[in-house]
Design a protein around this motif. Structure first.
Motif, PDB file in Angstrom:
ATOM      1  N   VAL A  59     -48.169 -12.918  22.033  1.00 59.22           N
ATOM      2  CA  VAL A  59     -47.257 -13.957  22.494  1.00 59.22           C
ATOM      3  C   VAL A  59     -47.913 -15.307  22.239  1.00 59.22           C
ATOM      4  CG1 VAL A  59     -45.907 -14.860  24.417  1.00 59.22           C
ATOM      5  CG2 VAL A  59     -46.378 -12.409  24.286  1.00 59.22           C
ATOM      6  N   ASP A  60     -47.132 -16.235  21.690  1.00 62.80           N
ATOM      7  CA  ASP A  60     -47.627 -17.551  21.305  1.00 62.80           C
ATOM      8  C   ASP A  60     -46.796 -18.616  22.026  1.00 62.80           C
ATOM      9  OD1 ASP A  60     -48.432 -19.882  20.091  1.00 62.80           O
ATOM     10  OD2 ASP A  60     -48.098 -19.220  18.042  1.00 62.80           O
ATOM     11  N   PHE A  61     -47.460 -19.422  22.861  1.00 62.00           N
ATOM     12  CA  PHE A  61     -46.782 -20.475  23.619  1.00 62.00           C
ATOM     13  C   PHE A  61     -47.031 -21.859  23.021  1.00 62.00           C
ATOM     14  CE2 PHE A  61     -47.258 -16.976  26.558  1.00 62.00           C
ATOM     15  CZ  PHE A  61     -46.164 -17.027  27.399  1.00 62.00           C
ATOM     16  N   SER A  62     -47.598 -21.932  21.824  1.00 55.16           N
ATOM     17  CA  SER A  62     -48.057 -23.223  21.298  1.00 55.16           C
ATOM     18  C   SER A  62     -46.918 -24.186  21.000  1.00 55.16           C
ATOM     19  CB  SER A  62     -48.894 -23.009  20.030  1.00 55.16           C
ATOM     20  OG  SER A  62     -48.116 -22.406  19.006  1.00 55.16           O
ATOM     21  N   GLU A  63     -45.699 -23.690  20.800  1.00 53.32           N
ATOM     22  CA  GLU A  63     -44.576 -24.576  20.516  1.00 53.32           C
ATOM     23  C   GLU A  63     -43.765 -24.910  21.767  1.00 53.32           C
ATOM     24  OE1 GLU A  63     -42.224 -23.175  17.267  1.00 53.32           O
ATOM     25  OE2 GLU A  63     -43.954 -22.946  15.927  1.00 53.32           O
ATOM     26  N   CYS A  64     -44.278 -24.527  22.924  1.00 55.50           N
ATOM     27  CA  CYS A  64     -43.634 -24.886  24.192  1.00 55.50           C
ATOM     28  C   CYS A  64     -44.094 -26.293  24.599  1.00 55.50           C
ATOM     29  CB  CYS A  64     -44.001 -23.899  25.290  1.00 55.50           C
ATOM     30  SG  CYS A  64     -43.536 -22.187  24.945  1.00 55.50           S
TER      31      CYS A  64
ATOM     32  N   ASN B 228     -40.231 -22.630  23.888  1.00 54.85           N
ATOM     33  CA  ASN B 228     -40.047 -21.972  22.597  1.00 54.85           C
ATOM     34  C   ASN B 228     -41.156 -20.930  22.433  1.00 54.85           C
ATOM     35  OD1 ASN B 228     -39.298 -21.263  20.007  1.00 54.85           O
ATOM     36  ND2 ASN B 228     -40.220 -23.068  19.053  1.00 54.85           N
ATOM     37  N   VAL B 229     -40.949 -19.784  23.063  1.00 53.15           N
ATOM     38  CA  VAL B 229     -41.968 -18.737  23.101  1.00 53.15           C
ATOM     39  C   VAL B 229     -41.774 -17.802  21.912  1.00 53.15           C
ATOM     40  CG1 VAL B 229     -42.950 -16.856  24.448  1.00 53.15           C
ATOM     41  CG2 VAL B 229     -42.014 -18.861  25.614  1.00 53.15           C
ATOM     42  N   LYS B 230     -42.833 -17.587  21.162  1.00 53.72           N
ATOM     43  CA  LYS B 230     -42.799 -16.649  20.037  1.00 53.72           C
ATOM     44  C   LYS B 230     -43.569 -15.385  20.425  1.00 53.72           C
ATOM     45  CE  LYS B 230     -44.712 -19.392  17.020  1.00 53.72           C
ATOM     46  NZ  LYS B 230     -45.225 -19.878  15.713  1.00 53.72           N
ATOM     47  N   TRP B 231     -43.053 -14.252  20.023  1.00 56.72           N
ATOM     48  CA  TRP B 231     -43.747 -13.004  20.319  1.00 56.72           C
ATOM     49  C   TRP B 231     -43.443 -11.973  19.249  1.00 56.72           C
ATOM     50  CZ3 TRP B 231     -40.568  -8.780  20.972  1.00 56.72           C
ATOM     51  CH2 TRP B 231     -39.234  -9.036  21.300  1.00 56.72           C
ATOM     52  N   GLU B 232     -44.276 -10.951  19.214  1.00 57.97           N
ATOM     53  CA  GLU B 232     -44.059  -9.854  18.274  1.00 57.97           C
ATOM     54  C   GLU B 232     -44.621  -8.556  18.850  1.00 57.97           C
ATOM     55  OE1 GLU B 232     -45.980 -11.575  14.884  1.00 57.97           O
ATOM     56  OE2 GLU B 232     -47.958 -10.770  15.386  1.00 57.97           O
ATOM     57  N   VAL B 233     -43.985  -7.452  18.467  1.00 55.61           N
ATOM     58  CA  VAL B 233     -44.420  -6.086  18.768  1.00 55.61           C
ATOM     59  C   VAL B 233     -44.476  -5.806  20.278  1.00 55.61           C
ATOM     60  CG1 VAL B 233     -45.968  -4.232  18.003  1.00 55.61           C
ATOM     61  CG2 VAL B 233     -45.917  -6.355  16.728  1.00 55.61           C
TER      62      VAL B 233
ATOM     63  N   ILE C 119     -47.306 -14.548  13.920  1.00 59.44           N
ATOM     64  CA  ILE C 119     -48.183 -15.271  14.830  1.00 59.44           C
ATOM     65  C   ILE C 119     -49.617 -15.245  14.309  1.00 59.44           C
ATOM     66  CG2 ILE C 119     -49.202 -15.183  17.150  1.00 59.44           C
ATOM     67  CD1 ILE C 119     -46.504 -14.220  18.175  1.00 59.44           C
ATOM     68  N   ASP C 120     -50.262 -16.402  14.372  1.00 57.99           N
ATOM     69  CA  ASP C 120     -51.689 -16.488  14.047  1.00 57.99           C
ATOM     70  C   ASP C 120     -52.451 -16.012  15.279  1.00 57.99           C
ATOM     71  OD1 ASP C 120     -54.311 -17.130  13.499  1.00 57.99           O
ATOM     72  OD2 ASP C 120     -53.866 -19.112  12.679  1.00 57.99           O
ATOM     73  N   ARG C 121     -52.700 -14.727  15.318  1.00 58.44           N
ATOM     74  CA  ARG C 121     -53.269 -14.137  16.531  1.00 58.44           C
ATOM     75  C   ARG C 121     -54.657 -14.678  16.847  1.00 58.44           C
ATOM     76  NH1 ARG C 121     -51.269  -8.206  17.673  1.00 58.44           N
ATOM     77  NH2 ARG C 121     -49.112  -8.349  16.979  1.00 58.44           N
ATOM     78  N   LYS C 122     -55.450 -14.863  15.826  1.00 56.79           N
ATOM     79  CA  LYS C 122     -56.797 -15.359  16.065  1.00 56.79           C
ATOM     80  C   LYS C 122     -56.762 -16.746  16.690  1.00 56.79           C
ATOM     81  CE  LYS C 122     -61.371 -15.768  13.972  1.00 56.79           C
ATOM     82  NZ  LYS C 122     -62.178 -15.574  12.739  1.00 56.79           N
ATOM     83  N   ALA C 123     -55.834 -17.585  16.235  1.00 53.80           N
ATOM     84  CA  ALA C 123     -55.714 -18.928  16.805  1.00 53.80           C
ATOM     85  C   ALA C 123     -55.276 -18.858  18.264  1.00 53.80           C
ATOM     86  CB  ALA C 123     -54.723 -19.757  15.993  1.00 53.80           C
ATOM     87  N   VAL C 124     -54.327 -17.978  18.563  1.00 51.81           N
ATOM     88  CA  VAL C 124     -53.855 -17.832  19.943  1.00 51.81           C
ATOM     89  C   VAL C 124     -55.004 -17.403  20.851  1.00 51.81           C
ATOM     90  CG1 VAL C 124     -52.360 -16.506  21.482  1.00 51.81           C
ATOM     91  CG2 VAL C 124     -51.474 -17.327  19.292  1.00 51.81           C
ATOM     92  N   VAL C 125     -55.755 -16.421  20.400  1.00 49.60           N
ATOM     93  CA  VAL C 125     -56.819 -15.859  21.235  1.00 49.60           C
ATOM     94  C   VAL C 125     -57.977 -16.829  21.396  1.00 49.60           C
ATOM     95  CG1 VAL C 125     -58.546 -14.018  21.373  1.00 49.60           C
ATOM     96  CG2 VAL C 125     -56.193 -13.477  20.694  1.00 49.60           C
ATOM     97  N   THR C 126     -58.477 -17.362  20.297  1.00 48.74           N
ATOM     98  CA  THR C 126     -59.722 -18.126  20.354  1.00 48.74           C
ATOM     99  C   THR C 126     -59.552 -19.501  20.987  1.00 48.74           C
ATOM    100  OG1 THR C 126     -59.384 -18.872  18.067  1.00 48.74           O
ATOM    101  CG2 THR C 126     -60.754 -16.915  18.407  1.00 48.74           C
ATOM    102  N   ARG C 127     -58.329 -20.012  21.074  1.00 50.21           N
ATOM    103  CA  ARG C 127     -58.201 -21.289  21.778  1.00 50.21           C
ATOM    104  C   ARG C 127     -58.403 -21.127  23.293  1.00 50.21           C
ATOM    105  NH1 ARG C 127     -52.862 -21.519  19.307  1.00 50.21           N
ATOM    106  NH2 ARG C 127     -51.244 -20.584  20.614  1.00 50.21           N
TER     107      ARG C 127
END
Length: 724
Positions: free
Chosen positions: A333-338, A708-713, A30-38
């Motif tokens: 957690v990344d919801f961008s592909e939902c 299509n939820v992506k997550w890690e750790v 996951i591109d964490r910075k992209a998830v957070v800063t958006r």
């Protein structure tokens, strides 16, 4: 073509296809910075519910559209401009010489005659006054306002309506608040950081107005309200506290000495240029910097005078480092592909909830429900809410942030033991509404709550599961075993039915019950059984024999009461769901028996499914609290009802409102409510990573292709004990 060449080409093709398929199966990081800063917060106008905070978990500082606390009175009824720390408390003198014993009243409950409870006795004026005193003292302090005074061309002070072209952004990745606006067409830029190492902030101000000496820094110190809420704007009672300022030789450093009755603290303002201090009135000072285009100032709050104040550059550096480290650690957690239209809003709530709980709920003590922004219930933490504030940390791979505050239980142990003793029980009975010194706040409700008791077992179990060391077993065994001793001694034996019941004399998590009539609320029953089972597991891990008294309760604890194929809100309320019932408001706690808890062969899943349907239909959802929606989502996930999990988590109710700054709004009295934020994080962890025995990927999300939820750790809820 030779066979060897053909074989070589076929081998290359197979390797290429295999590598391609393998890459498809391996989730991308996951591109964490992209998830957070958006989800960086943007404020474009004066919004009293849109104030922004910086904080380190032990200290928080909340700002208005100027990037500082320039208009605290204007924001007082929104999300206030608070400055609070975990050490900042105040106690009014006990001029009436109240004794805590004056709050105690004897009850004959569970076979314990004259069991003493700390209550609000409205029948006796002196006793009620004593209860009021101990509820309100000690109370958390609003430490002071640090803002700007901006002069207009005519010499008048700029007001909120004079700010134009507002463009403010909170950069979640770095903890930077950048505020831009104009006053009479002249631009002002303010950058604010919270200090990750000390209790303070640093700011940089740029504006042509500085050349005309039209911008000053102001420090103003309010007095505590000694009321339920303290929004930091009580500027009366000036004779009841003292403020003195010491100017250091450099003319750049100013120390404000604060005294309130028996309590003292210091506020130090350190400029990068010389400044002139002026006393406007008692507890109200301005500082005029000798600057042409910009200046920097760092402001620290502390109890002990000798403390090094970090500069603006040092604060900027440690804020950036601390927040980047936080976001790169633990789960994501990344919801961008939902493609579901609700996904972006859910991701926003998840990201902002991580920021807010890290900034306000990650210190060395349990925190109040309004965090470190403003007082609710006098600034005191409620220990039944501690789970909702902190349980998400180990689920998101950030266990140390929970461990920070678990130490409170050790310091509270002796007082908790005294409570159990005076009520005729063994072990320790944990306080409900308390303070850092583990005092007990008298309450006609809180003193009879019990669902905070197993929390320490639950949280210690999560810590151990993430780090199954002998050190953790030995560290927490005292807390777990003493809690279990109370839990085993509390139930009342029903000889006629050869069972143990919880109550009478109990108020459930759903607080709209008569304590003298209520018994066997379902969540408490399930939590009691699970807690004692887990305590037995700790006995086993430590090589000890099972406790017979605990096992007796485990084996003979009452089943959850049913009627017409659904679970009742309490066995004492047979008309739980009738249209005339008084118990269809507040928390839908019956769902709590299968939410964060496993079913443990105690909860019948078919019965709970029917109960879920009925609760969904008849509950008064506009009379609920912010964590009720994550509670419903967790129950739905356990019942394999992912559509209902999403529905519950995003219900369109006032108490499920999430403001632009991420705060969970409840009502005019509670304009922010951090248990809702913590609850979302715990629910989403369950919806993604699942729980012991789960075989479904992302069990809390629908399988219709839109989630299509992506997550890690993330860590599964690994808390099943049904083998015991």
């Amino acid at each position: 073509m030779k066979k060897t060449n053909l074989l070589f080409l076929l081998t290359l093709a197979f390797i290429s296809i295999y590598s391609c398929n393998k890459s498809l199966k391996t989730p991308q990081k996951i591109d964490r910075k992209a998830v957070v800063t958006r989800h960086n917060v943007q404020i474009k106008q004066i919004d009293t519910l849109g104030s922004l905070s910086v904080g380190n978990g032990r200290f928080a500082f909340t700002v208005d559209a100027t990037g500082l606390q320039s208009f605290p009175e204007h924001y007082a009824l929104g999300v206030p401009l608070g400055t609070q720390s975990e050490w900042g408390w105040h106690t009014l003198p006990n001029s009436e010489n109240f004794e805590f014993s004056e709050t105690l009243k004897g009850y004959d409950l569970n076979g314990n005659p004259n069991s003493l409870y700390a209550i609000q006795n409205r029948e006796v004026e002196r006793n009620m006054a004593a209860a009021d005193y101990f509820r309100a003292n000690p109370h958390r302090l609003q430490l002071g306002n640090v803002g700007l005074e901006i002069l207009k061309e005519n010499g008048a002070l700029a007001k909120p309506e004079d700010l134009k072209n507002i463009n403010q952004e909170l950069n979640l990745w770095t903890g930077k608040i950048e505020s831009r606006f104009t006053v009479e067409g002249v631009p002002v830029k303010v950058i604010t950081y919270g200090n990750s190492k000390t209790d303070g902030i640093a700011t940089k101000i740029e504006s042509p107005l500085l050349q005309e000496k039209r911008i000053k820094v102001k420090l103003r110190f309010p007095y505590p309200t000694n009321q339920f809420a303290d929004r930091g704007v009580n500027y009366s009672n000036s004779d009841m506290h003292q403020t003195n300022v010491d100017e250091k030789e450099s003319g750049k450093d100013f120390v404000f000495n604060r005294t309130l009755d028996y309590d003292t603290y210091f506020v130090e303002a350190n400029f990068n240029t010389k400044a002139t201090v002026t006393k406007i009135e008692d507890h109200y000072y301005t500082l005029l910097p000798d600057a042409e285009n910009n200046f920097e100032v760092a402001v620290n709050f502390y109890q002990n005078k000798e403390q090094h104040v970090l500069t603006y550059n040092e604060t900027e550096e440690n804020s950036i480092t601390a927040w980047e480290t936080f976001w790169q650690s633990g789960g994501a957690v990344d919801f961008s592909e939902c493609t579901d239209s609700r996904a972006f809003e859910l991701e926003r709530r998840v990201v902002l909830s991580q920021y807010l709980t890290r900034a306000q709920c990650a210190g060395n003590y349990p925190v109040q429900e309004t965090g470190l922004t403003y007082n609710s219930w006098y600034g005191k933490p409620h220990m039944e809410m501690y789970w909702w504030h902190a349980a998400h940390y180990p689920l998101w791979g950030r266990t140390p942030l929970l461990e920070n505050s678990m130490g409170w239980y050790f310091s509270a142990y002796d007082n908790a033991k005294l409570i159990a003793e005076r009520q005729g029980y063994k072990g320790v009975r944990w306080q409900k509404m308390t303070d850092h010194d583990a005092g007990e706040a008298p309450s006609n409700v809180g003193s009879f709550l019990i669902w905070q008791q197993p929390h320490v077992i639950y949280l210690a179990e999560m810590i151990y599961r993430n780090n199954p060391s002998n050190e953790n077993l030995e560290k927490y065994q005292k807390l777990i075993f003493s809690t279990a001793e109370f839990m085993a001694s509390y139930p009342n034996y029903d000889a006629e039915n050869d069972r143990y019941i919880l109550g009478k004399g109990v108020i459930p998590a759903q607080e709209c019950f008569n304590k003298l009539e209520t018994f066997n609320p379902p969540w408490e029953l399930a939590y009691w059984k699970w807690g004692l089972q887990t305590a037995q597991k700790w006995q086993e891990r430590l090589g000890l024999e099972p406790q017979k008294d605990w096992q007796k309760i485990i084996d003979k604890l009452s089943p959850m009461a049913q009627k017409d194929g659904v679970y009742l809100v309490a066995e004492s309320v047979p008309n739980s769901y009738d249209s005339t019932s008084e118990h269809l408001i507040d928390h839908p706690a019956v769902l709590g028996a299968l939410s964060a808890l496993p079913h443990n062969n105690y909860v019948d899943l078919e019965v709970m499914n029917r109960t879920f349907d009925l609760v969904d239909k008849v509950w008064t959802w506009n009379h609920t609290w912010g964590w009720d929606f994550p509670l419903e989502a967790m129950a739905a996930t356990r019942l394999n009802r992912p559509e209902d999990a999403i529905k519950g988590l995003l219900r369109d109710e006032i108490t499920n409102t999430y403001l632009p700054n991420g705060h969970n709004y409840q009502n005019e009295r509670l304009t922010l409510y951090l248990p809702g934020n913590g609850g979302i994080l715990s629910a989403v962890a369950l919806m993604c990573a699942g729980y012991d025995g789960n075989t479904i990927t992302n069990p809390g999300f629908p399988k219709d292709g839109t989630w299509n939820v992506k997550w890690e750790v993330l860590t599964p809820y690994a808390l099943t004990t049904n083998h015991i």
